[in-house]
Design a protein around this motif. Structure first.
Motif, PDB file in Angstrom:
ATOM      1  N   LEU A 138      29.215 -30.872  15.778  1.00 60.29           N
ATOM      2  CA  LEU A 138      30.115 -30.066  14.965  1.00 60.29           C
ATOM      3  C   LEU A 138      30.879 -30.891  13.940  1.00 60.29           C
ATOM      4  N   GLU A 139      31.348 -32.073  14.316  1.00 59.98           N
ATOM      5  CA  GLU A 139      32.093 -32.879  13.346  1.00 59.98           C
ATOM      6  C   GLU A 139      31.199 -33.284  12.176  1.00 59.98           C
ATOM      7  N   ALA A 140      29.937 -33.558  12.448  1.00 57.32           N
ATOM      8  CA  ALA A 140      29.016 -33.931  11.376  1.00 57.32           C
ATOM      9  C   ALA A 140      28.838 -32.772  10.394  1.00 57.32           C
ATOM     10  N   LEU A 141      28.692 -31.548  10.915  1.00 61.21           N
ATOM     11  CA  LEU A 141      28.544 -30.384  10.045  1.00 61.21           C
ATOM     12  C   LEU A 141      29.839 -30.104   9.287  1.00 61.21           C
ATOM     13  N   GLU A 142      30.973 -30.288   9.937  1.00 61.65           N
ATOM     14  CA  GLU A 142      32.259 -30.115   9.256  1.00 61.65           C
ATOM     15  C   GLU A 142      32.431 -31.137   8.138  1.00 61.65           C
ATOM     16  N   THR A 143      31.936 -32.344   8.368  1.00 62.27           N
ATOM     17  CA  THR A 143      32.024 -33.393   7.345  1.00 62.27           C
ATOM     18  C   THR A 143      31.190 -33.016   6.121  1.00 62.27           C
ATOM     19  N   ILE A 144      30.013 -32.437   6.360  1.00 59.31           N
ATOM     20  CA  ILE A 144      29.185 -31.976   5.236  1.00 59.31           C
ATOM     21  C   ILE A 144      29.927 -30.899   4.450  1.00 59.31           C
ATOM     22  N   ASN A 145      30.554 -29.946   5.163  1.00 59.87           N
ATOM     23  CA  ASN A 145      31.308 -28.890   4.482  1.00 59.87           C
ATOM     24  C   ASN A 145      32.449 -29.460   3.652  1.00 59.87           C
ATOM     25  N   GLU A 146      33.071 -30.503   4.175  1.00 60.48           N
ATOM     26  CA  GLU A 146      34.211 -31.107   3.486  1.00 60.48           C
ATOM     27  C   GLU A 146      33.773 -31.881   2.246  1.00 60.48           C
ATOM     28  N   LEU A 147      32.706 -32.661   2.373  1.00 58.62           N
ATOM     29  CA  LEU A 147      32.295 -33.547   1.290  1.00 58.62           C
ATOM     30  C   LEU A 147      31.338 -32.891   0.301  1.00 58.62           C
TER      31      LEU A 147
END
Length: 256
Positions: free
Chosen positions: A207-216
């Motif tokens: 989940l953190e990896a997918l959230e990072t994609i959404n953020e960046l």
């Protein structure tokens, strides 16, 4: 990216990314940590002859590329940013595939043919899954392009883990308990170990990896093909009765 416009810290990360892209199995974060740790301002002030490591081509290239403008430009010509992003995603996919294969092989290797042996091996596999996800987060924050390649891998992996709940093979049950029921089999599934009932203290898988994609890179997961895959995973999580906190966090990614 010009040598003069970067810090030494940026260059050492960049150079390690370039050189590690020629290695099929080692992620940048895990590549030549011994050399990476040596590259600092103190080393930069030494005679350039000290940057050469006899018998160590990659170590020499990392040190010269970090300190010397001509070497920096040469390395950047060897492997431009866009191909590197694609190669990273391909490597990430191979490394996850290796772990899926190890999972498939559980119970068929001497020393793993007991319930305890299977659980121990599954724990090691899950630990590697988490470490690959963590390495991806660091890479996403470093790399400025190619996020769609990485997202493609992450969604494939997460969907496969969710479907794994229904694909537990008999080989992963202990031969000492041939009448073991579905509940014991479920305990050896990747879905169960990574999402439904992870080890204490383990992060929410992926989940953190997918959230990072959404953020960046907000547009990456907003693409129609990506959203369809996210919605499919969301449905799988609901059918599986995944933990409420995991479902809620994943839904926020879908609806971002």
């Amino acid at each position: 990216m010009r040598f003069q416009s970067t810090t030494l810290e940026q260059r050492k990360h960049h150079v390690r990314d370039i050189i590690s892209s020629f290695d099929r199995t080692t992620l940048p974060l895990e590549f030549r940590g011994d050399i990476f740790a040596r590259i600092d301002e103190e080393q930069a002030g030494r005679a350039s002859s000290e940057w050469t490591r006899q018998g160590d081509l990659t170590g020499t290239a990392m040190q010269w590329g970090s300190h010397d403008p001509a070497s920096w430009e040469t390395l950047n010509r060897w492997q431009p940013a866009s191909p590197r992003a694609r190669l990273f995603a391909e490597k990430l996919r191979r490394l996850f595939e290796d772990q899926f294969q190890k999972y498939e092989d559980l119970g068929s290797i001497p020393g793993q043919r007991t319930a305890a042996g299977t659980r121990a091996s599954l724990g090691q596999i899950c630990d590697r899954f988490h470490k690959l996800a963590e390495a991806t987060i660091i890479d996403l924050k470093f790399r400025t392009e190619g996020h769609a390649h990485t997202a493609d891998v992450l969604l494939d992996v997460l969907a496969r883990v969710c479907r794994n709940h229904d694909e537990v093979a008999e080989v992963r049950r202990s031969p000492r308990t041939p009448t073991a029921g579905a509940s014991e089999a479920a305990e050896t599934s990747l879905y169960h170990a990574l999402i439904h009932e992870p080890a204490p203290g383990a992060p929410d898988f992926m989940l953190e990896a997918l959230e990072t994609i959404n953020e960046l890179s907000p547009r990456t997961l907003a693409a129609r093909s990506m959203r369809q895959r996210l919605q499919t995973i969301d449905a799988l999580l609901r059918v599986r009765g995944s933990p409420f906190s995991y479902q809620t966090r994943f839904s926020s990614i879908v609806n971002n």
